[in-house]
Scaffold this motif. Structure first.
Motif, PDB file in Angstrom:
ATOM      1  N   PHE A 188       0.712  -1.324  -0.187  1.00  0.00           N
ATOM      2  CA  PHE A 188       0.066  -0.030   0.040  1.00  0.00           C
ATOM      3  C   PHE A 188       0.896   1.254  -0.122  1.00  0.00           C
ATOM      4  N   GLU A 189       1.978   1.128   0.777  1.00  0.00           N
ATOM      5  CA  GLU A 189       3.044   2.463   0.843  1.00  0.00           C
ATOM      6  C   GLU A 189       3.527   2.536  -0.496  1.00  0.00           C
ATOM      7  N   GLU A 190       3.746   1.793  -1.334  1.00  0.00           N
ATOM      8  CA  GLU A 190       4.491   1.589  -2.557  1.00  0.00           C
ATOM      9  C   GLU A 190       3.493   2.281  -3.464  1.00  0.00           C
ATOM     10  N   LEU A 191       2.326   1.919  -3.654  1.00  0.00           N
ATOM     11  CA  LEU A 191       1.145   2.244  -4.478  1.00  0.00           C
ATOM     12  C   LEU A 191       0.751   3.702  -4.129  1.00  0.00           C
ATOM     13  N   GLY A 192       0.587   4.002  -2.649  1.00  0.00           N
ATOM     14  CA  GLY A 192       0.626   5.328  -2.675  1.00  0.00           C
ATOM     15  C   GLY A 192       1.492   6.386  -2.864  1.00  0.00           C
ATOM     16  N   ARG A 193       2.707   5.998  -2.815  1.00  0.00           N
ATOM     17  CA  ARG A 193       3.979   6.942  -3.482  1.00  0.00           C
ATOM     18  C   ARG A 193       3.744   6.829  -4.952  1.00  0.00           C
ATOM     19  N   ARG A 194       3.605   6.063  -5.718  1.00  0.00           N
ATOM     20  CA  ARG A 194       3.332   6.299  -6.968  1.00  0.00           C
ATOM     21  C   ARG A 194       2.175   7.133  -7.625  1.00  0.00           C
ATOM     22  N   ILE A 195       0.923   7.126  -6.654  1.00  0.00           N
ATOM     23  CA  ILE A 195       0.119   7.936  -6.983  1.00  0.00           C
ATOM     24  C   ILE A 195       0.383   9.410  -6.584  1.00  0.00           C
ATOM     25  N   GLN A 196       0.978   9.455  -5.532  1.00  0.00           N
ATOM     26  CA  GLN A 196       1.415  11.104  -5.298  1.00  0.00           C
ATOM     27  C   GLN A 196       2.239  11.467  -6.580  1.00  0.00           C
ATOM     28  N   MET A 197       3.177  10.656  -7.151  1.00  0.00           N
ATOM     29  CA  MET A 197       4.201  11.187  -7.889  1.00  0.00           C
ATOM     30  C   MET A 197       3.278  11.621  -9.037  1.00  0.00           C
ATOM     31  N   TYR A 198       2.239  10.609  -9.671  1.00  0.00           N
ATOM     32  CA  TYR A 198       1.766  11.124 -11.024  1.00  0.00           C
ATOM     33  C   TYR A 198       0.636  12.042 -10.676  1.00  0.00           C
TER      34      TYR A 198
ATOM     35  N   ASP B 236      -4.963  11.177 -14.978  1.00  0.00           N
ATOM     36  CA  ASP B 236      -5.649  11.668 -13.939  1.00  0.00           C
ATOM     37  C   ASP B 236      -6.713  10.952 -13.551  1.00  0.00           C
ATOM     38  N   LYS B 237      -7.688  10.489 -14.317  1.00  0.00           N
ATOM     39  CA  LYS B 237      -8.651   9.789 -14.049  1.00  0.00           C
ATOM     40  C   LYS B 237      -8.279   8.493 -13.330  1.00  0.00           C
ATOM     41  N   GLN B 238      -7.413   7.844 -14.157  1.00  0.00           N
ATOM     42  CA  GLN B 238      -6.734   6.496 -13.453  1.00  0.00           C
ATOM     43  C   GLN B 238      -6.153   6.656 -12.016  1.00  0.00           C
ATOM     44  N   VAL B 239      -5.554   7.699 -11.846  1.00  0.00           N
ATOM     45  CA  VAL B 239      -5.053   8.137 -10.545  1.00  0.00           C
ATOM     46  C   VAL B 239      -5.834   8.259  -9.584  1.00  0.00           C
ATOM     47  N   ASN B 240      -6.912   9.069  -9.970  1.00  0.00           N
ATOM     48  CA  ASN B 240      -8.212   9.375  -8.825  1.00  0.00           C
ATOM     49  C   ASN B 240      -8.936   7.955  -8.566  1.00  0.00           C
ATOM     50  N   GLU B 241      -8.992   7.176  -9.646  1.00  0.00           N
ATOM     51  CA  GLU B 241      -9.495   5.693  -9.310  1.00  0.00           C
ATOM     52  C   GLU B 241      -8.879   5.123  -8.494  1.00  0.00           C
ATOM     53  N   ALA B 242      -7.631   4.966  -8.735  1.00  0.00           N
ATOM     54  CA  ALA B 242      -6.642   4.172  -7.781  1.00  0.00           C
ATOM     55  C   ALA B 242      -6.688   4.570  -6.360  1.00  0.00           C
TER      56      ALA B 242
END
Length: 652
Positions: free
Chosen positions: A534-544, A570-576
């Motif tokens: 979850f930490e790695e996924l959140g880091r990537r979401i924040q970067m994008y 932007d849409k995929q990042v928000n959904e993620a």
């Protein structure tokens, strides 16, 4: 086997002296006078004495002697016989009729012998339920024991005197007397050895482990897999070895002592015969009385394919005999020296002067031994002397002979048929090799079976501990009790009917346990790895999200991005982000004893989808920009902004 048996006693001393000398740092230099040490080994079944000369990095055995009828077991026999007679009179028991009782008596006698080495007072011997439910007891002291063993103790000095006579050394020449072996602890033996040499005995070596340590070192020296400190070892031939053969001239037997007693070993000698047909060499030990076995024969060696020279004269045959590093005698090779006419003007390869020789003449090429160097082998040099029927013949008064013509010779190897005493036939050897292969395969299968059994046992112990440890939160009480009961039943099965089962039975049993335990362990591993995922996924979401926000802020470095692609990212990042928060909330309220709401693999897959979506849209354009900027960077008109962007892309 026969030849090797003769060297068994010196082989023991090589290991003992090696264990003594290889670690010594104060030994004399190679060019100085060697340090002479006597080693006395009185073990369970034999008594050996050797004299050894030490220099730094090398040792040389000077002489050996032994008595195979003197050892710790012989003292045990005297004690056992004494108590058998005493119990027969005192308790009317025939101890020798019951092997079990006799074994127990020998064990107690050995203990009593060790106690008497440290105590001179009366010592008890008590055995409960010895025979016919009868308890027996007796007592003995050291003085009585030495009186009973007077005959054995008198044999101690024999080998000591023998080695001193062989080496012709004085007692003043002996630097130290080292004693090893369990029976060397008997005070009467130590007293006699010390009295003979007139000096205090040395016990720097471990009496019980000296031979084993030396054997390990010798194995390491012989093995190519280990690098050992350079140490040269020169052994001796314990019994003189001779050869005999049929003399062609006298039609009788001739013989020659090739390796006298205490000759250096390993060593090779080359004997030269003149023969016109195949002949047999018979090897034997000279002095049969010295041998520990009744048969003095070593073996017969038939030299084949011997033919006369073209002129009809006897051909020159060179036979190489050898005692190897293990003390085994053999005829290692034979060769026929053929004389070839030299062509006019041609330079001869090897020249001999043709001299009429008696067919019974033998030339002996003795090889002077060199001490082995770092390659752990002993090499020799050749020195040739002439003998006739084993005796030196001098020819000093012969008139000068005419100059002989030079000839060219060539050497042809000859086959040797060996018939060594007690050696196995090829058929028997092949049978044993086949049996060995079968046993190796059985050992392999047995090891695999034991490994499978151990895997079951290990899994039982591991899971039983973890169910009340790290896995406790990930299994409910009913499931834990059922699994614990299953593990206990499996443990009982292992020590009862499962003690000796086939490999597949253990594999199936382990699979049955893992079917229950693996889901529990998987829940534990998911709980351990899920926060990191979850930490790695959140880091990537924040970067994008930062990249999208920078694009919307019209930052110059993101002007090249396509608006539709940025909108899709932007849409995929928000959904993620929504998906991650939802799964986090669900998992936090979920019971750990149940399968997780989301698995680590799903989280990692979601992160990978976002990454692929982003890179597919911008990577190609970045590469195009990078190529153009790199070209500008390599030119003289490169701007600082271009260099900065190139390095930024490299980092990306």
């Amino acid at each position: 086997p026969k030849a090797a048996a003769g060297n068994a006693h010196t082989g023991l001393f090589v290991t003992v002296t090696l264990a003594y000398g290889i670690y010594k740092q104060d030994l004399p230099a190679p060019e100085e006078k060697p340090r002479t040490v006597v080693f006395v080994d009185l073990g369970h079944s034999g008594y050996q004495v050797s004299v050894c000369a030490f220099n730094k990095g090398k040792l040389k055995i000077l002489a050996t002697a032994f008595d195979s009828d003197l050892g710790g077991k012989d003292f045990d026999d005297i004690l056992a016989n004494h108590f058998c007679e005493e119990f027969a009179k005192k308790y009317k028991l025939d101890v020798r009729s019951k092997p079990r009782a006799l074994v127990r008596l020998y064990q107690e006698c050995e203990k009593l012998k060790k106690l008497m080495s440290a105590n001179s007072s009366d010592l008890p011997l008590n055995i409960e339920c010895f025979m016919n439910d009868i308890d027996v007891s007796s007592k003995l002291n050291r003085g009585q024991f030495e009186e009973m063993c007077a005959g054995l103790l008198a044999k101690v000095e024999g080998p000591l005197r023998s080695v001193m006579e062989q080496t012709k050394l004085k007692k003043e020449d002996i630097y130290a007397v080292e004693i090893v072996g369990g029976a060397s602890r008997i005070p009467a033996i130590k007293e006699r050895i010390g009295k003979f040499f007139g000096k205090e005995l040395s016990t720097t070596l471990n009496a019980d482990e000296a031979v084993a340590r030396g054997c390990a070192l010798q194995c390491a020296i012989l093995s190519p897999a280990f690098k050992v400190r350079e140490f040269s070892i020169t052994d001796v031939v314990p019994f003189s070895i001779s050869l005999k053969w049929n003399s062609a001239a006298d039609a009788g037997l001739s013989d020659c002592e090739v390796f006298p007693k205490n000759h250096a070993a390993p060593f090779s000698k080359v004997l030269t015969f003149y023969r016109s047909e195949p002949f047999t060499l018979e090897a034997y030990y000279n002095n049969a009385k010295e041998l520990p076995c009744p048969d003095a024969n070593i073996g017969q060696f038939l030299i084949q394919n011997v033919v006369p020279q073209a002129t009809g004269e006897s051909a020159k045959v060179k036979v190489k005999v050898r005692v190897n590093i293990h003390g085994v005698f053999s005829v290692s090779s034979a060769s026929l020296v053929e004389v070839v006419k030299a062509v006019d003007g041609e330079e001869p390869m090897e020249t001999d002067q043709i001299v009429k020789e008696d067919e019974s003449k033998i030339q002996e090429d003795q090889e002077d031994q060199k001490l082995q160097t770092g390659d752990k082998k002993t090499e020799v040099e050749e020195m040739e002397t002439s003998t006739e029927d084993g005796k030196q013949e001098k020819k000093n008064d012969q008139p000068p002979q005419a100059k002989k013509a030079k000839v060219k010779t060539k050497t042809v190897d000859l086959p040797i048929q060996s018939k060594v005493q007690w050696q196995l036939s090829s058929q028997e050897l092949n049978t044993f090799l086949e049996n060995e292969g079968k046993m190796i395969m059985q050992d392999k299968l047995e090891k695999e079976r034991n490994d499978a059994k151990n895997n079951v046992e290990e899994y039982v112990y591991e899971m039983r501990d973890k169910l009340h440890g790290v896995l406790e939160k990930f299994v409910n009480e009913a499931e834990r009790d059922a699994f614990s009961l299953k593990l206990e039943d499996t443990e009982n099965w292992l020590y009862e009917e499962g003690e000796d089962q086939q490999k597949q039975v253990y594999i199936d049993k382990l699979a049955e346990l893992k079917k229950i335990g693996q889901p529990i362990y998987s829940r534990y591993m998911e709980a351990e790895e899920r926060p990191k995922a979850f930490e790695e996924l959140g880091r990537r979401i924040q970067m994008y999200m930062k990249i999208v926000e920078a694009y919307k802020a019209k930052e110059e470095q993101y002007d090249h991005l396509d608006e539709m692609e940025v909108t899709q990212v932007d849409k995929q990042v928000n959904e993620a982000m929504i998906w991650m928060n939802s799964k986090l909330n669900q998992q936090n309220s979920h019971d750990l004893a149940l399968d997780p709401v989301v698995k680590v693999g799903e989280i990692q897959a979601k992160a990978k989808v976002i990454q692929l979506l982003f890179t597919s849209g911008v990577k190609c354009y970045f590469f195009f920009v990078y190529t153009r900027l790199q070209m500008a960077y390599n030119s003289t008109a490169c701007s600082e902004q271009g260099a900065f962007l190139c390095h930024k892309y490299d980092d990306f």
